[in-house]
Design an enzyme around this catalytic site. Sequence first.
Site, PDB file in Angstrom:
ATOM      1  N   ASN A  19      23.398  37.495  42.794  1.00  0.00           N
ATOM      2  CA  ASN A  19      22.991  38.452  43.840  1.00  0.00           C
ATOM      3  C   ASN A  19      22.136  39.588  43.291  1.00  0.00           C
ATOM      4  OD1 ASN A  19      25.242  39.554  42.551  1.00  0.00           O
ATOM      5  ND2 ASN A  19      25.961  40.610  44.386  1.00  0.00           N
ATOM      6  N   GLU A  24      31.015  50.107  34.204  1.00  0.00           N
ATOM      7  CA  GLU A  24      29.681  49.883  33.665  1.00  0.00           C
ATOM      8  C   GLU A  24      28.825  51.091  33.989  1.00  0.00           C
ATOM      9  OE1 GLU A  24      28.809  45.953  35.488  1.00  0.00           O
ATOM     10  OE2 GLU A  24      29.126  45.197  33.470  1.00  0.00           O
TER      11      GLU A  24
HETATM   12  C1  SIN Z   1      27.029  43.982  42.763  1.00  0.00           C
HETATM   13  O1  SIN Z   1      27.017  43.685  43.926  1.00  0.00           O
HETATM   14  O2  SIN Z   1      27.604  43.279  41.925  1.00  0.00           O
HETATM   15  C2  SIN Z   1      26.321  45.174  42.188  1.00  0.00           C
HETATM   16  C3  SIN Z   1      25.762  46.072  43.172  1.00  0.00           C
HETATM   17  C4  SIN Z   1      25.119  47.288  42.566  1.00  0.00           C
HETATM   18  O3  SIN Z   1      25.031  47.457  41.339  1.00  0.00           O
HETATM   19  O4  SIN Z   1      24.676  48.108  43.353  1.00  0.00           O
END
Ligand code: SIN
Length: 490
Positions: free
Chosen positions: A164, A470
């Site tokens: 994604n 993270e």
């Molecule tokens: C995710 O959907 O895994 C990450 C989304 C984001 O970093 O905004």
Amino acid sequence: MTTIANDPFALQDPALLRRQPYVDGRWRSGDGAPIAVANPATGASLGEVETLSPAAVIETIDAAERALPAWKALPARERANRLERWHDLILQHADDLARIMTLEQGKPLAEARGEIAYGASFAKWFAGEAVRAYGEIVPTPARDRRVLVLREAVGVCAAITPWNFPSAMIVRKTAPALAAGCTIVLKPAETTPFSALALAELAQRAAIPAGVFNVVLGDPPAIGKAFAAHPAVRKLSFTGSTRTGRLLLAQAAEQVQKVTLELGGNAPFIVFDDADVDAAVEGAIAAKFRNAGQVCVAVNRIFAHESVAARFTERLAARAAALKVGNGLDPDTQVGPLINRAALDRVAGLVDDVKTRGGKIVAGGKPHKLGGLFFEPTVVAGAPTDACIWREEIFGPLVTVTPFRDETEALRLANATEYGLASYFYTRDLGRAFRVAEGLQFGMVGVNVPFVSSECAPFGGVKASGIGREGSRHGIEDYLEIKTVWVGGI
Ligand code: SIN
């Protein structure tokens, strides 16, 4: 290797399009079954990528192990310089990288460009953290002794990234690893390998040495097992479903590996009676329909105070119905296709389930007239709490709106999920902002903002949404071990 006569990528820099795993500084011929990649917007083939057998994956981990001592010993400033160079190269090639992403993943080109910049920001951020991985000197009870606390690279790391966000999740995991002095073996999603391989090409150009950054492709369960079984792998970072995360966590127990898990979400979005309703509608549109809702932090369940619920729902439905659905390469597109047929069927199944149980569709509700993998942006009012949509991560352009009576009820409904990744609420009452932010059992809370993602802020969840953080200064911690050194005879 399969070549395609009519190149759909048409890149300014065709060398960014790689079709082989990147191992020990070389593009390695595959010895596994090739993977076919298709454009989800059209179904057209984008060709194949070569893959590795489990034995070749083990050889890749061996290469990362061999490269570790020299990379770890390199002065942090030099590791940081290479990360900065990688950052600059990613931005220089942003147009090509975004085009690759839209073709293989489907998201609108403007979103893909945004993701490239977002991903690159982690390389820059962690270049800064590399040179600030300070230790400590601890006063001890004994006069002639000192305690030094050193922070050392964990060792060889493994990363498994999702389709994604085919670019940003890779940089968000690999940059802190490289900054800390770790080497890494990455397995990107099979659906979106070209974005990962293009990043590897740029890492090579950024003089990140052979064996330090590797990309393997192949059978996901076999690669997961190889990562878990190899004694050199000291850490695994995974972004994906909670189901797979549980499996990987159990496997990581074998070698007692450190883990960072960024798993599923079921984000609530609360609109209080004192909220700016127009801003809340725009926030909900952004936090729900970005990437066609295929986002871990996407809004799943909206709760609107009973005094504003009708007005909010009507406006949200009108805005959702007006979103332009289409091929991400079309500059007007706001919502692209879903990633594959299973994803489309899942969203359609959730809509059927909620309709059967008495939920009312107020926008969308069916596959889009464009056909293929397009689904209408959908808003459901009055979804009963036994509907699947309440419990499951939706991962599609579908959202529910449910009225609530008071703050206590809103918090109870919002927290009634096994997940705990992102949450959002809109209010203009300062006291409520603090009370509700503290009461939400989620790793991230957006107050009057629909985004919680940035290189500068910790990203991660609680409960079934994961372990670790993270981004931010905390993001490097998972790639560092603390070593205590006692010095006597002073
Ligand atoms: C995710 O959907 O895994 C990450 C989304 C984001 O970093 O905004």
